[in-house]
Design a protein around this motif. Structure first.
Motif, PDB file in Angstrom:
ATOM      1  N   PHE A 110      51.222  67.499  11.702  1.00  0.00           N
ATOM      2  CA  PHE A 110      51.100  67.448  10.242  1.00  0.00           C
ATOM      3  C   PHE A 110      51.898  66.279   9.659  1.00  0.00           C
ATOM      4  N   GLU A 111      53.113  66.059  10.160  1.00  0.00           N
ATOM      5  CA  GLU A 111      53.910  64.931   9.668  1.00  0.00           C
ATOM      6  C   GLU A 111      53.199  63.613   9.937  1.00  0.00           C
ATOM      7  N   PHE A 114      50.156  63.499   7.539  1.00  0.00           N
ATOM      8  CA  PHE A 114      50.579  63.364   6.138  1.00  0.00           C
ATOM      9  C   PHE A 114      51.323  62.052   5.897  1.00  0.00           C
ATOM     10  N   LEU A 118      57.690  66.666   6.468  1.00  0.00           N
ATOM     11  CA  LEU A 118      57.256  67.891   5.820  1.00  0.00           C
ATOM     12  C   LEU A 118      58.389  68.469   4.980  1.00  0.00           C
ATOM     13  N   THR A 119      58.035  69.057   3.866  1.00  0.00           N
ATOM     14  CA  THR A 119      59.018  69.737   3.026  1.00  0.00           C
ATOM     15  C   THR A 119      59.234  71.136   3.582  1.00  0.00           C
ATOM     16  N   LYS A 121      58.725  73.863   2.015  1.00  0.00           N
ATOM     17  CA  LYS A 121      57.553  74.646   1.605  1.00  0.00           C
ATOM     18  C   LYS A 121      56.367  74.386   2.548  1.00  0.00           C
ATOM     19  N   ASP A 122      56.170  73.120   2.940  1.00  0.00           N
ATOM     20  CA  ASP A 122      55.102  72.769   3.885  1.00  0.00           C
ATOM     21  C   ASP A 122      55.305  73.524   5.201  1.00  0.00           C
ATOM     22  N   LYS A 125      54.492  77.210   5.005  1.00  0.00           N
ATOM     23  CA  LYS A 125      53.045  77.459   4.974  1.00  0.00           C
ATOM     24  C   LYS A 125      52.448  77.318   6.372  1.00  0.00           C
ATOM     25  N   ILE A 126      52.842  76.278   7.081  1.00  0.00           N
ATOM     26  CA  ILE A 126      52.330  76.056   8.435  1.00  0.00           C
ATOM     27  C   ILE A 126      52.779  77.186   9.358  1.00  0.00           C
ATOM     28  N   SER A 152      45.645  67.839   2.522  1.00  0.00           N
ATOM     29  CA  SER A 152      46.615  68.576   1.716  1.00  0.00           C
ATOM     30  C   SER A 152      46.634  70.009   2.222  1.00  0.00           C
ATOM     31  N   LEU A 153      47.747  70.670   2.043  1.00  0.00           N
ATOM     32  CA  LEU A 153      47.845  72.052   2.503  1.00  0.00           C
ATOM     33  C   LEU A 153      46.850  72.982   1.810  1.00  0.00           C
ATOM     34  N   ASP A 157      44.142  75.077   3.834  1.00  0.00           N
ATOM     35  CA  ASP A 157      44.151  76.525   3.669  1.00  0.00           C
ATOM     36  C   ASP A 157      42.745  77.036   3.336  1.00  0.00           C
TER      37      ASP A 157
END
Length: 186
Positions: A110-111, A114, A118-119, A121-122, A125-126, A152-153, A157
């Protein structure tokens, strides 16, 4: 900090989800879960303590611990009067790659996609997706979003929810029979 050291990661869930790839016997599986539990709650770990908690005899526990060390899943270190049982090898990306669990951590993928770290929050979610969906499905949804240049997440999703609703499998998607748009390609 490594992915498995993040406070939002449930290592025991990860072990359970990846059991078939890790190749743990029933005894090894039990001991790994006990070591992780005892480490998390700072309960002193010893062969006798593991035997008492697992219902196995001390000889079985000792043999199982030796096998886990041989597989490089477990590292036992002595420092002063304290002995620590560390399962880092079980979660380490290299170990996972050798065991066939992952080429790279999902977080790394993901990093990379993106093009930013990642934050918190990211990552939460993952992690939630990891508990809900098959890892292959998450990676395929990331690739699908990337293909449509909508990385985007929320978009990923939506893909995951739609695929689940339509009962798509990772094999169906990998074979190109379906896409996010739902077009049947057979």
């Amino acid at each position: 900090m490594k992915w498995y050291e993040q406070r939002f990661v449930n290592r025991r869930d990860w072990v359970i989800e990846n059991q078939e790839f890790l190749g743990l016997s029933e005894k090894e599986f039990m001991i790994v879960l006990m070591i992780d539990f005892m480490s998390e709650y700072r309960i002193p770990i010893s062969i006798d303590a593991l035997a008492q908690k697992s219902g196995m005899d001390a000889r079985e526990v000792d043999e199982t611990v030796s096998l886990l060390c041989a597989k490089k899943y477990l590292d036992i270190r002595a420092s002063g009067k304290r002995i620590s049982f560390r399962l880092d090898g079980l979660y380490d990306t290299e170990t996972a790659r050798e065991a066939g669990v992952a080429d790279r951590s999902v977080f790394d993928l993901f990093e990379s996609e993106f093009k930013r770290p990642l934050t918190q929050k990211d990552m939460e979610k993952i992690s939630e997706w990891n508990r809900t969906y098959e890892k292959r499905m998450i990676i395929l949804a990331l690739r699908e979003a990337s293909m449509y240049q909508k990385v985007s997440l929320p978009y990923i999703d939506t893909i995951l929810r739609e695929w689940t609703k339509k009962n798509y499998t990772a094999d169906m998607i990998e074979q190109g029979k379906v896409s996010y748009e739902g077009a049947d390609r057979t």
